[in-house]
Design a protein around this motif. Structure first.
Motif, PDB file in Angstrom:
ATOM      1  N   GLY A  65      -2.598 -32.141 -36.816  1.00  0.00           N
ATOM      2  CA  GLY A  65      -1.330 -32.734 -36.387  1.00  0.00           C
ATOM      3  C   GLY A  65      -1.251 -34.234 -36.502  1.00  0.00           C
ATOM      4  N   LEU A  79       1.444 -39.156 -37.994  1.00  0.00           N
ATOM      5  CA  LEU A  79       2.145 -38.660 -36.816  1.00  0.00           C
ATOM      6  C   LEU A  79       1.532 -39.216 -35.532  1.00  0.00           C
ATOM      7  CD1 LEU A  79       2.574 -34.983 -38.018  1.00  0.00           C
ATOM      8  CD2 LEU A  79       4.231 -36.862 -38.159  1.00  0.00           C
ATOM      9  N   LYS A  88       2.165 -30.573 -42.784  1.00  0.00           N
ATOM     10  CA  LYS A  88       1.497 -31.179 -41.627  1.00  0.00           C
ATOM     11  C   LYS A  88       0.066 -30.651 -41.548  1.00  0.00           C
ATOM     12  CE  LYS A  88       2.568 -30.171 -37.237  1.00  0.00           C
ATOM     13  NZ  LYS A  88       3.283 -30.168 -35.953  1.00  0.00           N
ATOM     14  N   ALA A 145       6.248 -29.243 -43.136  1.00  0.00           N
ATOM     15  CA  ALA A 145       6.739 -30.359 -42.321  1.00  0.00           C
ATOM     16  C   ALA A 145       8.248 -30.481 -42.459  1.00  0.00           C
ATOM     17  CB  ALA A 145       6.079 -31.654 -42.764  1.00  0.00           C
ATOM     18  N   ILE A 193       1.041 -36.149 -42.421  1.00  0.00           N
ATOM     19  CA  ILE A 193       1.787 -35.329 -43.379  1.00  0.00           C
ATOM     20  C   ILE A 193       1.204 -35.618 -44.758  1.00  0.00           C
ATOM     21  CG2 ILE A 193       4.032 -34.878 -44.432  1.00  0.00           C
ATOM     22  CD1 ILE A 193       4.005 -34.105 -41.488  1.00  0.00           C
TER      23      ILE A 193
END
Length: 138
Positions: A36, A57, A32, A138, A39
């Motif tokens: 944020g 994400l 990750k 992740a 990935i």
């Protein structure tokens, strides 16, 4: 037997022998990004390592996120999902060194990637300017 007869060959053999370097810790897997938002999957590609955007994400815009900042106008409509952004990463001491691409600003950079425990450090440099990010498993 004099000391010089066995010390000199020993010194010579130590000077000739290449120092043993441990291979860098594996970077394979899903990581990750520090912001944020995505990935990155690092994987073996030929004799080196590569990394691609494997998942977002955050919600993508309708039709998917595109490489709009690419300096090559013909590539600006390509999707970011699945885009290879690290390539030619080869073991060099305790790190992998190769190339990277930032779709946020359309720049290629010299990349260094290495493990620090269960974190992944990613350093990118353009000319003299560098930035290091910390990715988490992740």
């Amino acid at each position: 037997m004099t000391t010089a007869k066995w010390v000199m060959p020993l010194i010579a053999s130590l000077m000739i022998a290449a120092p043993a370097q441990a291979a860098p810790a594996s970077i394979t897997g899903n990581w990750k990004t520090d912001d944020g938002k995505s990935i990155i999957q690092f994987y073996q590609c030929g004799s080196s390592m590569c990394g691609k955007i494997s998942k977002f994400l955050v919600p993508e815009p309708a039709g998917g996120a595109r490489d709009t900042e690419n300096p090559d106008r013909s590539k600006r409509s390509q999707r970011l999902l699945g885009l290879r952004i690290f390539w030619n990463l080869k073991a060099d001491g305790s790190k992998f060194k190769g190339n990277g691409y930032s779709p946020e600003d359309g720049r290629n950079f010299n990349a260094q990637v290495w493990r620090e425990g269960n974190r992944l450090k990613v350093k990118g440099c353009v000319l003299l300017f560098c930035r290091t990010a910390t990715f988490t498993k992740a």
